[in-house]
Design a protein around this motif. Structure first.
Motif, short mmCIF file in Angstrom:
data_model
loop_
_atom_site.label_atom_id
_atom_site.label_comp_id
_atom_site.label_asym_id
_atom_site.label_seq_id
_atom_site.Cartn_x
_atom_site.Cartn_y
_atom_site.Cartn_z
N THR A 150 47.37 32.82 38.39
CA THR A 150 46.77 33.92 37.63
C THR A 150 47.54 34.14 36.33
OG1 THR A 150 48.17 35.47 38.79
CG2 THR A 150 45.99 35.13 39.68
N THR A 153 51.01 33.05 41.63
CA THR A 153 49.86 32.44 42.29
C THR A 153 49.35 33.37 43.37
OG1 THR A 153 51.31 31.29 43.81
CG2 THR A 153 50.56 30.04 41.89
N ILE A 154 48.11 33.19 43.67
CA ILE A 154 47.46 34.00 44.69
C ILE A 154 46.62 33.07 45.55
CG2 ILE A 154 45.64 34.56 43.03
CD1 ILE A 154 44.99 37.00 44.56
N HIS A 155 46.59 33.31 46.84
CA HIS A 155 45.74 32.51 47.72
C HIS A 155 44.47 33.31 47.98
CE1 HIS A 155 45.13 29.21 50.57
NE2 HIS A 155 44.44 30.10 51.25
N ILE A 156 43.35 32.74 47.58
CA ILE A 156 42.09 33.46 47.74
C ILE A 156 41.30 32.83 48.89
CG2 ILE A 156 39.96 34.25 46.64
CD1 ILE A 156 41.33 34.04 43.96
N ARG A 157 41.05 33.65 49.90
CA ARG A 157 40.29 33.17 51.06
C ARG A 157 38.83 33.57 50.93
NH1 ARG A 157 44.83 35.48 52.74
NH2 ARG A 157 46.43 34.13 53.58
N GLU A 206 37.10 37.29 50.24
CA GLU A 206 38.02 38.25 49.63
C GLU A 206 37.52 38.68 48.24
OE1 GLU A 206 42.37 37.53 51.57
OE2 GLU A 206 41.94 36.39 49.77
N VAL A 207 37.89 39.90 47.87
CA VAL A 207 37.55 40.42 46.55
C VAL A 207 38.84 40.57 45.75
CG1 VAL A 207 36.53 42.33 45.25
CG2 VAL A 207 35.56 41.67 47.43
N VAL A 208 38.90 39.93 44.60
CA VAL A 208 40.11 39.96 43.79
C VAL A 208 39.75 40.38 42.36
CG1 VAL A 208 42.16 38.68 43.08
CG2 VAL A 208 40.93 37.96 45.10
N CYS A 209 40.56 41.28 41.83
CA CYS A 209 40.39 41.66 40.43
C CYS A 209 41.37 40.83 39.62
CB CYS A 209 40.69 43.15 40.29
SG CYS A 209 40.49 43.76 38.63
N LEU A 210 40.88 39.96 38.77
CA LEU A 210 41.76 39.11 37.96
C LEU A 210 41.12 38.82 36.60
CD1 LEU A 210 39.88 36.68 38.81
CD2 LEU A 210 41.71 35.90 40.24
#
Lengths: 214, 212
Positions: free
Chosen positions: A177, A186-190, A193-197
């Motif tokens: 990110t 770093t982020i692990h997105i499964r 999932e909801v991610v704000c980036l």
């Protein structure tokens, strides 16, 4: 987030969901995304076909037939709304990003032929209007109208790199990110999932449809 | 009008999307398969459950041609269990619910309350659940105290996200604009709801007070 409408059920046209996702993607980011020609023309044809079927139902008193006709008309209105909103959203974006799109010819491939034509004509009209009304009276170095100023349209992708809400429709894995920052994380997105980036990070997942915006 | 204002996803649009969710009905009319653009639904036989989009279910219900079978999660017992779960985990993330739980519940309570068991109790339980989740989200919002490259907000419903969107994006943009001061701070992985550190009186925090 739990999705009740998951792929796998027969007799369902999942393109309706895809159109909806692209509409929301367009609405939730400042960048212009690739025009979904196949979806739009496909639905326009389907609507025309369904309309012709509905119009064939005339002069009947059968309640069931009239009810089915009304349901089909109701659905037609819903699909047309989605289509119109998708096209309208893109047109508003083209108008807002006019000077950015006008000078970046690479971006033209993201537009439909009708959108490109509209953008070119509007660009020409706006440019000549500004020139005639006051720009020609200014010193030459102040005549450029593609510079960013306050709330005017953004001049490059950095201005569009806002935070967005990404929903992972598939397992995405590790994502770096904020690549512009000195500190990388770093982020692990499964899946699910909801991610704000940042939009610049999310963009590639929108294009391959492994995720969509909310 | 700026780009942001013209592009915003409205609550009505989120509600419109919820109308496409599938739901079961028991028709009291015999109909052949209905060939729609979104798919083929039916055949409709009296007394036999059939799955249809919510908008179609509502259309038939308003014509008094079906009974709607509420989704399994739309009972007082199930919602109270979720309320309890939310209450018992105040510092963890949100509990998983249907992405359109508010819209579906509100529509069914409005048009098909006679098909729900104890609709008043369901409404009350839903209000409690919504209050708890909204408070959790507000707390999470207040816990964003520095520049952060991402925030995970799992299990948020679409309508909740739509109401959170404006303030959260504004906060993140504000911190992103404080580039120099926070650039050297170590960026750390975290989830919005898992934050529990006591607040510090910083300039950033004072700026954030307006979002409380």
């Amino acid at each position: 987030m739990e999705e009740s409408y998951q792929e796998g059920k027969e007799d369902i046209n999942y393109d309706v969901w895809r159109l909806r996702k692209w509409l929301v993607n367009e609405k939730c980011c400042n960048d212009i995304l690739p025009y979904q020609e196949e979806l739009v023309t496909g639905f326009a044809d389907l609507c025309q076909f369904q309309q012709s079927l509905v119009e064939q139902v005339t002069g009947t008193d059968d309640f069931a037939t009239i009810l089915v006709k009304n349901l089909k008309e109701l659905e037609l209105e819903r699909i047309r709304y989605l289509l119109k909103e998708y096209l309208r959203t893109r047109l508003r974006k083209i108008e807002s990003l006019l000077f950015y799109l006008g000078r970046d010819k690479e971006k033209w491939s993201l537009l439909s032929s009708a959108e490109t034509e509209y953008m070119k004509q509007l660009y020409q009209l706006m440019t000549s209007h500004f020139e005639r009304s006051f720009l020609n009276g200014l010193p030459e170095k102040l005549r450029a109208i593609d510079e960013r100023d306050g709330d005017n349209p953004p001049g490059n992708l950095d201005d569009m790199d806002e935070f967005v809400f990404l929903y992972a429709a598939e397992e995405i894995g590790n994502v770096t990110t904020d690549p512009s920052s000195q500190v990388t994380s770093t982020i692990h997105i499964r899946k699910g999932e909801v991610v704000c980036l940042r939009y610049s990070v999310a963009k590639q997942y929108l294009l391959d449809e492994s995720a969509f915006l909310l | 009008m700026s780009l942001k204002e013209t592009q915003r996803l409205t609550c009505q649009q989120v509600e419109f999307f919820a109308d496409d969710e599938l739901i079961e009905i028991i028709p009291n009319i015999k109909l052949p398969v209905v060939n729609l653009i979104a798919g083929d639904f039916g055949p409709f036989e009296v007394g036999i459950p059939v799955t249809v989009p919510l908008w179609l279910a509502v259309g038939l219900k308003e014509a008094k041609r079906c009974r709607i079978l509420p989704p399994s999660w739309l009972t007082e017992e199930k919602i109270l269990a979720k309320v309890e779960e939310e209450r018992n985990n105040p510092n963890s993330g949100l509990v998983q619910l249907h992405q359109h739980y508010m819209e579906i519940a509100s529509k069914l309570l409005h048009v098909a309350s006679d098909d729900l068991e104890q609709p008043f109790k369901i409404r009350k339980a839903l209000e409690d659940l919504l209050d708890l989740r909204t408070n959790k989200l507000r707390k999470g919002l207040f816990n964003v105290r520095e520049r952060t490259p991402f925030i995970k907000i799992n299990n948020i419903s679409w309508m909740e996200l739509n109401s959170l969107r404006g303030p959260l994006l504004e906060i993140l943009c504000t911190f992103a604009s404080f580039d120099g001061s926070s650039e050297m701070e170590t960026s750390r992985t975290r989830e919005e709801q898992s934050q529990s550190a006591p607040p510090q009186e910083t300039e950033h925090r004072r700026t954030l007070r307006k979002y409380q």
